[in-house]
Write a protein that holds these residues in place. Structure first.
Motif, PDB file in Angstrom:
ATOM      1  N   TYR A  33      53.037 -24.728  22.698  1.00 36.89           N
ATOM      2  CA  TYR A  33      51.416 -24.007  22.518  1.00 36.89           C
ATOM      3  C   TYR A  33      52.219 -23.233  20.780  1.00 36.89           C
ATOM      4  O   TYR A  33      53.244 -23.370  20.686  1.00 36.89           O
ATOM      5  N   SER A  48      47.321 -24.869  23.924  1.00 35.50           N
ATOM      6  CA  SER A  48      48.464 -25.156  24.476  1.00 35.50           C
ATOM      7  C   SER A  48      48.704 -26.906  24.643  1.00 35.50           C
ATOM      8  O   SER A  48      47.690 -26.836  24.621  1.00 35.50           O
ATOM      9  N   SER A  95      57.451 -23.416  27.337  1.00 34.56           N
ATOM     10  CA  SER A  95      58.057 -23.068  29.285  1.00 34.56           C
ATOM     11  C   SER A  95      57.791 -24.165  30.052  1.00 34.56           C
ATOM     12  O   SER A  95      57.165 -25.545  29.605  1.00 34.56           O
ATOM     13  N   GLY A  97      56.894 -24.238  33.466  1.00 33.75           N
ATOM     14  CA  GLY A  97      55.456 -24.300  33.836  1.00 33.75           C
ATOM     15  C   GLY A  97      54.594 -23.315  33.225  1.00 33.75           C
ATOM     16  O   GLY A  97      54.631 -22.871  32.329  1.00 33.75           O
ATOM     17  N   ARG A  98      53.091 -23.823  33.860  1.00 32.47           N
ATOM     18  CA  ARG A  98      51.924 -22.573  33.549  1.00 32.47           C
ATOM     19  C   ARG A  98      51.877 -21.692  34.326  1.00 32.47           C
ATOM     20  O   ARG A  98      53.300 -20.985  34.845  1.00 32.47           O
ATOM     21  N   ALA A  99      51.467 -20.555  33.809  1.00 32.84           N
ATOM     22  CA  ALA A  99      50.927 -19.586  35.419  1.00 32.84           C
ATOM     23  C   ALA A  99      52.193 -18.704  36.000  1.00 32.84           C
ATOM     24  O   ALA A  99      52.490 -18.627  36.750  1.00 32.84           O
ATOM     25  N   GLY A 100      52.436 -18.161  34.361  1.00 32.48           N
ATOM     26  CA  GLY A 100      53.044 -16.586  35.485  1.00 32.48           C
ATOM     27  C   GLY A 100      54.450 -17.014  34.629  1.00 32.48           C
ATOM     28  O   GLY A 100      55.960 -16.745  34.412  1.00 32.48           O
ATOM     29  N   ASN A 101      54.611 -18.172  34.242  1.00 34.85           N
ATOM     30  CA  ASN A 101      56.191 -18.953  33.898  1.00 34.85           C
ATOM     31  C   ASN A 101      56.831 -18.069  32.236  1.00 34.85           C
ATOM     32  O   ASN A 101      55.517 -17.761  31.239  1.00 34.85           O
ATOM     33  N   THR A 102      57.670 -17.755  32.252  1.00 37.37           N
ATOM     34  CA  THR A 102      57.928 -17.254  30.377  1.00 37.37           C
ATOM     35  C   THR A 102      58.086 -18.056  29.635  1.00 37.37           C
ATOM     36  O   THR A 102      58.527 -19.481  29.801  1.00 37.37           O
ATOM     37  N   ILE A 103      56.908 -17.812  28.383  1.00 38.55           N
ATOM     38  CA  ILE A 103      56.719 -18.318  27.201  1.00 38.55           C
ATOM     39  C   ILE A 103      57.481 -17.896  26.532  1.00 38.55           C
ATOM     40  O   ILE A 103      57.452 -16.839  25.891  1.00 38.55           O
ATOM     41  N   TYR A 104      59.366 -19.164  25.695  1.00 35.94           N
ATOM     42  CA  TYR A 104      59.534 -19.553  25.181  1.00 35.94           C
ATOM     43  C   TYR A 104      59.009 -18.874  23.313  1.00 35.94           C
ATOM     44  O   TYR A 104      58.979 -20.151  24.003  1.00 35.94           O
ATOM     45  N   PHE A 105      59.223 -18.546  22.430  1.00 42.14           N
ATOM     46  CA  PHE A 105      58.996 -17.976  21.275  1.00 42.14           C
ATOM     47  C   PHE A 105      60.170 -18.760  20.047  1.00 42.14           C
ATOM     48  O   PHE A 105      61.111 -18.620  20.483  1.00 42.14           O
TER      49      PHE A 105
ATOM     50  N   TYR B  32      49.257 -11.870  35.075  1.00 38.55           N
ATOM     51  CA  TYR B  32      50.328 -11.960  34.953  1.00 38.55           C
ATOM     52  C   TYR B  32      50.684 -10.916  33.384  1.00 38.55           C
ATOM     53  O   TYR B  32      49.942 -11.115  32.463  1.00 38.55           O
ATOM     54  N   TYR B  36      56.683  -8.639  25.150  1.00 36.54           N
ATOM     55  CA  TYR B  36      57.064  -8.628  24.295  1.00 36.54           C
ATOM     56  C   TYR B  36      58.099  -7.838  23.245  1.00 36.54           C
ATOM     57  O   TYR B  36      57.499  -7.548  22.755  1.00 36.54           O
ATOM     58  N   LYS B  49      58.328  -9.275  32.607  1.00 35.98           N
ATOM     59  CA  LYS B  49      57.059  -9.963  32.834  1.00 35.98           C
ATOM     60  C   LYS B  49      57.251  -9.221  34.611  1.00 35.98           C
ATOM     61  O   LYS B  49      57.693  -8.881  35.850  1.00 35.98           O
ATOM     62  N   ASN B 101      48.532 -21.820  30.848  1.00 34.36           N
ATOM     63  CA  ASN B 101      49.260 -21.364  30.468  1.00 34.36           C
ATOM     64  C   ASN B 101      49.098 -19.892  29.050  1.00 34.36           C
ATOM     65  O   ASN B 101      49.978 -18.892  28.476  1.00 34.36           O
TER      66      ASN B 101
END
Lengths: 114, 115
Positions: A33, A48, A95, A97-105, B32, B36, B49, B101
């Motif tokens: 992303y 994305s 991340s 996966g998608r939809a609810g997976n943690t996104i790391y920045f 969801y 952060y 989360k 997402n």
């Protein structure tokens, strides 16, 4: 702990110039992303990317912007002809996966257009 | 379209006091929910989360948040503030089933902790 890394941390460019921001996502992640934050404003979604193609993009992500995964590790954002209003902090993220997976920045690339 | 509202762009508490950062979302289906934190000159780090199950979620650094569907809220709390908690906090939502997402962020709340 694995992390998303971004380069450069800060770039100053002249209006009309092309800029490429680079990112190395976490190695086993499949979704990538770009977000941006203009000073004093909200963090905004740009795009994305999954399976070598854009899966979703916002209205901000117009023809001036493009993304690429040129090899197995890098993920880049290109701004073709920068405008003053492109000045912002650009965050790369990934991340598993998608939809609810943690996104790391990542820590962000601060772009200043003069 | 989803939206996220964080009441209070700046919140100031004394060290040892309760921290309460408010987040309300607007969505036809409960999304969801994420909090952060951004420390100065750093990226966004996930605190906690909510995806499913227990509505009270515990995160890192002693923070927790409770999903309240009836109030469309996901407020962040910590019983006792530390000086090291001074940072900007962002609430974000992601639509269930969303292919990309995408996260939608609130405007952020800057937490200041007084000695």
């Amino acid at each position: 702990e694995p992390e998303v890394t971004q380069t450069p941390s800060h770039q100053v460019t002249q209006m009309g110039q092309e800029v490429i921001l680079r990112c190395v996502p976490i190695s086993n992640h499949l979704y990538f992303y770009w977000y941006r934050q203009i000073l004093g404003q909200k963090v905004e979604f740009l795009v994305s990317f999954y399976n070598n193609e854009i899966s979703e993009k916002s209205e901000i992500f117009d023809d001036q912007f493009s993304v690429e995964r040129p090899d197995g590790s890098n993920f880049t954002l290109k701004i073709r002809s920068t405008k003053l209003e492109d000045s912002a902090m650009y965050f790369c993220a990934s991340s598993e996966g998608r939809a609810g997976n943690t996104i790391y920045f990542g820590e962000g690339s601060w772009l200043t257009v003069v | 379209a989803q939206s996220v509202t964080q009441l209070g762009s700046h919140v100031s508490v004394s060290e040892g006091a309760l921290v309460l950062l408010r987040c309300n979302y607007s969505s036809s289906v409960p999304p969801y929910l994420f909090w952060y934190v951004q420390y100065p000159n750093q990226g966004l780090q996930l605190l906690l989360k909510y995806t499913t199950g227990a509505t009270l979620v515990k995160g890192i650094n002693g923070f927790e948040a409770e999903f309240k569907k009836s109030e469309t809220s996901f407020h962040l709390t910590k019983p006792s503030a530390h000086m090291s908690d001074a940072a900007e906090y962002f609430c974000a939502v992601s639509e269930r089933g969303n292919a990309g997402n995408m996260l939608t962020f609130g405007g952020g709340t800057r937490l200041m902790v007084k000695p």
